[in-house]
Enzyme design. Structure first.
Site, PDB file in Angstrom:
ATOM      1  N   GLU A 273     -24.938 -11.417  39.118  1.00  0.00           N
ATOM      2  CA  GLU A 273     -24.042 -11.534  37.969  1.00  0.00           C
ATOM      3  C   GLU A 273     -22.736 -10.784  38.245  1.00  0.00           C
ATOM      4  O   GLU A 273     -22.749  -9.640  38.710  1.00  0.00           O
ATOM      5  CB  GLU A 273     -24.740 -10.935  36.748  1.00  0.00           C
ATOM      6  CG  GLU A 273     -23.892 -10.867  35.494  1.00  0.00           C
ATOM      7  CD  GLU A 273     -24.583 -10.083  34.381  1.00  0.00           C
ATOM      8  OE1 GLU A 273     -24.159 -10.214  33.215  1.00  0.00           O
ATOM      9  OE2 GLU A 273     -25.545  -9.343  34.685  1.00  0.00           O
ATOM     10  N   LYS A 336     -22.773 -18.316  30.223  1.00  0.00           N
ATOM     11  CA  LYS A 336     -23.932 -17.678  29.608  1.00  0.00           C
ATOM     12  C   LYS A 336     -24.007 -17.990  28.117  1.00  0.00           C
ATOM     13  O   LYS A 336     -23.024 -17.865  27.392  1.00  0.00           O
ATOM     14  CB  LYS A 336     -23.868 -16.167  29.831  1.00  0.00           C
ATOM     15  CG  LYS A 336     -25.084 -15.408  29.335  1.00  0.00           C
ATOM     16  CD  LYS A 336     -24.960 -13.924  29.656  1.00  0.00           C
ATOM     17  CE  LYS A 336     -26.194 -13.157  29.187  1.00  0.00           C
ATOM     18  NZ  LYS A 336     -26.079 -11.712  29.476  1.00  0.00           N
ATOM     19  N   CYS A 386     -28.720 -12.463  33.474  1.00  0.00           N
ATOM     20  CA  CYS A 386     -29.158 -11.165  32.939  1.00  0.00           C
ATOM     21  C   CYS A 386     -30.204 -11.329  31.834  1.00  0.00           C
ATOM     22  O   CYS A 386     -31.304 -11.797  32.045  1.00  0.00           O
ATOM     23  CB  CYS A 386     -27.932 -10.383  32.460  1.00  0.00           C
ATOM     24  SG  CYS A 386     -28.295  -8.695  31.916  1.00  0.00           S
TER      25      CYS A 386
END
Length: 515
Positions: A273, A336, A386
């Protein structure tokens, strides 16, 4: 049985401690199978108010223990006083403890007898855990089932029920063992024997299913096509990650690691990430250097980088993942979807203005439009950035959309050497089992890992090491009930609990009329 307040609180505290010791890095999942027994015994003869307080205390100790790392993050990277970090931890622990308190008060109010006494408590816990995982954006961190991530036969049932079936089994065994202890001490031998039999059957059914599915999936894996992935763990210090003076140095670290240990032809390189700490979308020397790297490597690269665009005169930021194909062309971008509260955006900023510093490095991110796979070299990659890996919905959407491999890219540098990286990895394991897909996890400072469709961790890195790990991943096309139908098991639990409540309500009303 009527316990004195001190005895009740002591037993609740013991359950809280045992729950804490069920999770990594300090605990062992076997403890979870007995952790709730003291709490359940303490509820014998309790009044509703006593039950609520007892359950809240057990939850507070458990959650404060497993989530202590929040104080570290708030103080270390939010630059807030220690007392604010401790207060933030206790505030979240107190909120989560309300679910444990509701479980306790539900057991006290319903007071199920006989066989119902074995089933109703796990129904209550499972429904509440599902609620905790979804309310207020959801926080399924350290759900009870996650404690079992190392026990292969037990976790296989997740491809049918999700993690909630495992949670149900754990609470049911705790309930039965607690009932057995109470029954044997009061010489209710029939209930004692039946409890032991049902507990044994619960464990046997879970184990037999796990054994059967393990053999079946292994056969599928033997026939599957495979590629090699390279997990590049750059170990970049969080304090300099967004400093422009270190951008070129960061890319050089990743470049050297990548070229030193390439996957076999046809494989893919994975970076974590925001491994590229600049806006890749913008033309420039940094973007050109990454494309040149991919062409030199002759392998596709999947990596994280922030993205921004202008909307109605305002800048909108995204936490994104990009795929560069081996010929240097960009294969797509994923934004995301499920953001981290107080990490990537600040809800209720006016109420908690001191938390705004947690996202001051870039600004508040905005969620992406949906879980869209990235395609390259004939394969589809489902990216979970994440925090998204602790939620089953994203991985399930990717599975239904035809993804061949799940990729979890994360930056757990925030957590330091606390328990959080180990807990994060444990939760990620279940996404592989639920969908029967390989999952490759690449983290800035660790723990990077590859998990097979049985939930077995094939390789993993240590924390805070600069390294590259390679591992083969296979593509199997195995349908699962959970991927197709989601949390049907929880809905059945909620229905059964509702029916029991109605039946018990009518029974008590009729008893009241006849007395």
């Amino acid at each position: 049985m009527h316990l004195k307040p001190f005895s009740r609180w002591a037993m609740a505290s013991l359950s809280g401690l045992l729950l804490f010791l069920s999770f990594p890095k300090f605990g062992n999942g076997l403890v979870a199978w007995v952790a709730l027994i003291p709490l359940l015994l303490s509820l014998e003869g309790a009044k509703p108010a006593e039950g609520f307080k007892t359950g809240f205390l057990a939850g507070l100790i458990a959650h404060a223990g497993t989530l202590y790392w929040i104080a570290y993050v708030v103080v270390q990277y939010g630059y807030l006083p220690v007392y604010v970090g401790v207060a933030a931890t206790l505030l979240l622990a107190a909120y989560l403890s309300l679910y444990t308190a509701c479980f306790a008060i539900g057991v006290v109010l319903l007071r199920p007898q006989g066989a119902a006494g074995f089933v109703v408590p796990p129904l209550i816990w499972t429904v509440l855990e599902f609620g905790r995982s979804h309310l207020l954006t959801g926080f399924p961190w350290n759900n009870l089932a996650h404690s079992q991530y190392l026990f292969g036969n037990i976790i296989q049932i997740a491809d049918v029920t999700g993690t909630y079936g495992i949670t149900f089994a754990i609470v049911m065994v705790n309930t039965i063992l607690g009932t057995v202890l109470a029954s044997c001490s009061s010489q209710r031998s029939n209930l004692c024997v039946s409890g032991i039999v049902i507990a044994s059957l619960t464990l046997m059914i879970t184990g037999v299913y796990g054994h059967y599915r393990t053999g079946e999936i292994r056969e599928k894996m033997k026939e599957a096509s495979a590629i090699e992935v390279s997990l590049v763990q750059g170990n970049i210090d969080q304090n300099i990650k967004w400093d422009k003076r270190y951008q070129a140095e960061t890319l050089n670290i990743y470049r050297n690691l990548t070229l030193k240990s390439l996957p076999s032809p046809g494989g893919i390189i994975l970076w974590p990430e925001t491994a590229a700490p600049f806006y890749f979308e913008q033309p420039g020397t940094l973007r050109d250097s990454m494309i040149d790297l991919v062409r030199a490597a002759g392998r596709s690269l999947l990596f994280g980088s922030p993205y921004f665009e202008e909307r109605d005169g305002n800048l909108t930021f995204m936490n994104s993942a990009y795929l560069i194909r081996q010929d240097g062309t960009v294969g797509g971008r994923y934004d995301k979807v499920h953001l981290v509260p107080y990490g990537e955006y600040v809800p209720l900023r006016t109420l908690f203005p001191f938390f705004s510093k947690m996202v001051a490095g870039i600004g508040d991110f905005q969620p992406g439009k949906g879980y869209e796979s990235l395609s390259g070299d004939g394969y589809r990659f489902g990216v979970l950035i994440c925090y998204e890996a602790i939620f089953p919905e994203g991985a399930r959407n990717y599975k239904r959309g035809g993804a061949d491999l799940l990729v979890n890219m994360t930056n757990d540098a925030w957590f330091g050497l606390t328990s959080a990286p180990y807990q994060h990895l444990a939760m990620t394991v279940f996404r592989a089992v639920e969908n029967r897909l390989y999952l490759a996890r690449v983290a800035n400072t660790g723990i990077s890992a590859v998990v097979d469709p049985l939930g077995k961790i094939l390789i993993q890195t240590d924390l805070f090491e600069r390294t590259v790990k390679q591992c083969g991943v296979k593509f199997i096309d195995e349908k699962t009930i959970y991927a197709a139908y989601g949390d049907v098991f929880v809905y059945l639990c909620a229905t059964a609990l509702g029916l029991y409540f109605l039946i018990e309500f009518r029974r008590r009303r009729n008893v009241g009329r006849n007395t």
